[in-house]
Scaffold this motif. Structure first.
Motif, PDB file in Angstrom:
ATOM      1  N   TYR A  48       0.858  -1.176   0.000  1.00 37.72           N
ATOM      2  CA  TYR A  48       0.000   0.000   0.000  1.00 37.72           C
ATOM      3  C   TYR A  48       0.900   1.233   0.000  1.00 37.72           C
ATOM      4  CZ  TYR A  48      -4.083  -2.898   0.620  1.00 37.72           C
ATOM      5  OH  TYR A  48      -5.071  -3.814   0.408  1.00 37.72           O
ATOM      6  N   VAL A  49       0.938   1.930  -1.130  1.00 39.96           N
ATOM      7  CA  VAL A  49       1.805   3.092  -1.298  1.00 39.96           C
ATOM      8  C   VAL A  49       0.983   4.355  -1.126  1.00 39.96           C
ATOM      9  CG1 VAL A  49       3.187   4.387  -2.971  1.00 39.96           C
ATOM     10  CG2 VAL A  49       3.495   1.909  -2.747  1.00 39.96           C
ATOM     11  N   ILE A  50       1.531   5.279  -0.346  1.00 35.96           N
ATOM     12  CA  ILE A  50       0.884   6.576  -0.142  1.00 35.96           C
ATOM     13  C   ILE A  50       1.820   7.657  -0.644  1.00 35.96           C
ATOM     14  CG2 ILE A  50      -0.134   8.182   1.511  1.00 35.96           C
ATOM     15  CD1 ILE A  50      -0.841   5.759   3.244  1.00 35.96           C
ATOM     16  N   ILE A  51       1.248   8.540  -1.457  1.00 33.78           N
ATOM     17  CA  ILE A  51       1.990   9.623  -2.109  1.00 33.78           C
ATOM     18  C   ILE A  51       1.600  10.939  -1.436  1.00 33.78           C
ATOM     19  CG2 ILE A  51       2.375  10.805  -4.306  1.00 33.78           C
ATOM     20  CD1 ILE A  51       0.913   8.101  -5.450  1.00 33.78           C
ATOM     21  N   PRO A  52       2.550  11.648  -0.832  1.00 36.05           N
ATOM     22  CA  PRO A  52       2.204  12.933  -0.244  1.00 36.05           C
ATOM     23  C   PRO A  52       2.162  14.025  -1.319  1.00 36.05           C
ATOM     24  CG  PRO A  52       4.523  12.492   0.119  1.00 36.05           C
ATOM     25  CD  PRO A  52       3.954  11.293  -0.597  1.00 36.05           C
TER      26      PRO A  52
END
Length: 147
Positions: free
Chosen positions: A103-107
């Motif tokens: 699960y990748v989160i991009i700020p």
């Protein structure tokens, strides 16, 4: 650890900035059992929210069926955070249904940092993992960006 091609990271970042301030979302598929992300599939945030993402149910069904037909699985499930740090929210954890996925989160609000972050989420437990970006994979595998 998530090992991912730099071009895929660049594509996720570009999509996140295009969609901002709405949270962006999508999937990167790869061969079943490989843990190798190859095919980026941008998806629509059905919530159209600045603080929440939700896949469109019909689009998700179509994408998952297509992956199954191609012998693929969701290696990466990604979305952006536009107003908070790149860490899974309670809602993100609740909706995490693929225990083998990264699960990748991009700020997109750089006051919380500029780096993407990757997590494993299984049974409500969140574990952050390293992200290793490569300029090429060791084999002749092709990357694909689905429009």
């Amino acid at each position: 650890m998530l090992t991912i091609h730099t071009k895929l990271v660049e594509a996720m970042l570009a999509q996140a900035h295009r969609d901002h301030p709405i949270e962006t979302c999508g999937v990167i598929a790869g061969p079943e059992g490989s843990n190798l992300p190859l095919r980026l599939i941008p998806m629509r945030n059905a919530a159209q929210s600045e603080t929440f993402f939700k896949f469109d149910a019909q689009e998700q069904l179509r994408v998952w069926r297509e992956m199954e037909a191609r012998g693929e699985e969701p290696i990466v499930i990604y979305h952006s955070h536009t107003r908070t740090q790149a860490y899974p929210s309670r809602t993100d954890i609740q909706y995490a249904t693929e225990p083998r996925s990264h699960y990748v989160i991009i700020p997109t609000d750089y006051s919380y940092g500029e780096e993407i972050r990757s997590f494993r989420i299984c049974d409500g437990m969140v574990t952050e993992e390293r992200v290793r970006m490569l300029n090429s994979y060791e084999s002749n595998l092709e990357l694909a960006m689905v429009a």
